[in-house]
Enzyme design. Structure first.
Site, PDB file in Angstrom:
ATOM      1  N   ASN A  25       0.619  -1.192   0.541  1.00  0.00           N
ATOM      2  CA  ASN A  25       0.347  -0.189   0.154  1.00  0.00           C
ATOM      3  C   ASN A  25       1.075   1.537  -0.463  1.00  0.00           C
ATOM      4  OD1 ASN A  25      -2.625   1.474   0.729  1.00  0.00           O
ATOM      5  ND2 ASN A  25      -1.492   1.948   2.749  1.00  0.00           N
ATOM      6  N   TYR A  53       4.613   8.926 -11.169  1.00  0.00           N
ATOM      7  CA  TYR A  53       2.896   8.156 -10.268  1.00  0.00           C
ATOM      8  C   TYR A  53       2.833   7.382 -11.388  1.00  0.00           C
ATOM      9  CZ  TYR A  53      -0.416   7.515  -6.908  1.00  0.00           C
ATOM     10  OH  TYR A  53      -1.736   7.183  -6.654  1.00  0.00           O
TER      11      TYR A  53
END
Length: 243
Positions: A79, A143
């Site tokens: 995560n 990203y």
């Protein structure tokens, strides 16, 4: 002597990782190991914290050895994440190295470290935190690239590990009201208002929305679902995501 069973959730000191961990702990069936750079501002009797810089391969491998020597990890949630905004003109190699280390390198190393226990148990669950940005998002060059790469890794791992009883899936959040989101999208800004207007359900998502999706993939009852990407995005991928 057998090791106690545990679930690793990286980046569980706050935000989505914390929400996932709290739901797992409320279920009462597992210990949770939080691997994060920042110490958590919360606690639970069945929560263990290991501090590590997951952008660093040596540090990640070291903490993985430490955790797997103390716990039989059969569930893993990769995560931990960071945005590092940048356009085609402004993104840097340093930005790319950072997010590759955190999103791809750490996910691969931690998955590899957990495989012996998963294979021994004939059971494993891996959930990778992707992003709606994997479909493309302005000012998120590095990203979006790494989140798309994480989806590719998810699908390949699912193919390779399914015969071992291990499923690998991805959750791809859209706009979620976390500290990380607010840093890039200040409340009341024009950009934030545009984002809200694009959400079909007309509200921001919450960490708990994402956590419920992750728990579906982590459940022992969902062993026939693997290699999938679940967009938790309030409908922002409508007309964009492949069918």
């Amino acid at each position: 002597m057998s090791l106690p069973n545990a679930t690793i959730v990286t980046g569980a000191s706050s935000g989505i990782g914390r929400a996932i961990s709290e739901m797992l702990l409320a279920d009462g069936t597992t210990r949770v190991v939080n691997i994060d750079y920042t110490e958590p501002g919360w606690s639970h009797p069945n929560l263990s914290f290991f501090q590590a810089d997951l952008t660093n391969a040596e540090a990640t491998s070291a903490v993985a050895r430490q955790v797997t020597s103390q716990f039989a990890v059969t569930r893993l949630v990769n995560n931990a994440g960071a945005t590092r905004p940048g356009t085609a003109d402004t993104a840097t190699v340093a930005d790319l190295d950072y997010v590759v280390g955190l999103h791809l390198q750490a996910a691969m190393l931690l998955t590899q470290a957990c495989l012996p226990a998963m294979r021994a148990a004939g059971f494993g669950r891996v959930v990778n935190m992707a992003s709606r940005a994997a479909l493309g998002k302005p000012e998120r060059v590095v990203y979006s690239a790494t989140k798309a790469g994480l989806i590719g890794m998810t699908r390949t791992l699912a193919m390779e590990l399914g015969g071992d009883g291990i499923t690998v899936n991805a959750v791809a959040p859209g706009p979620i009201a976390t500290e990380l989101f607010r840093k890039s999208n200040p409340e009341g800004s024009e950009q934030t208002r545009r984002i809200l207007a694009s959400i079909a359900v007309k509200r921001m998502g919450t960490p708990e929305d994402v956590a419920r999706a992750a728990l579906f993939f982590l459940s022992p009852d969902n062993g026939f679902v693997t290699g999938q990407v679940l967009y938790v995005c309030g409908g922002t991928t409508l007309g964009v995501a492949p069918v």
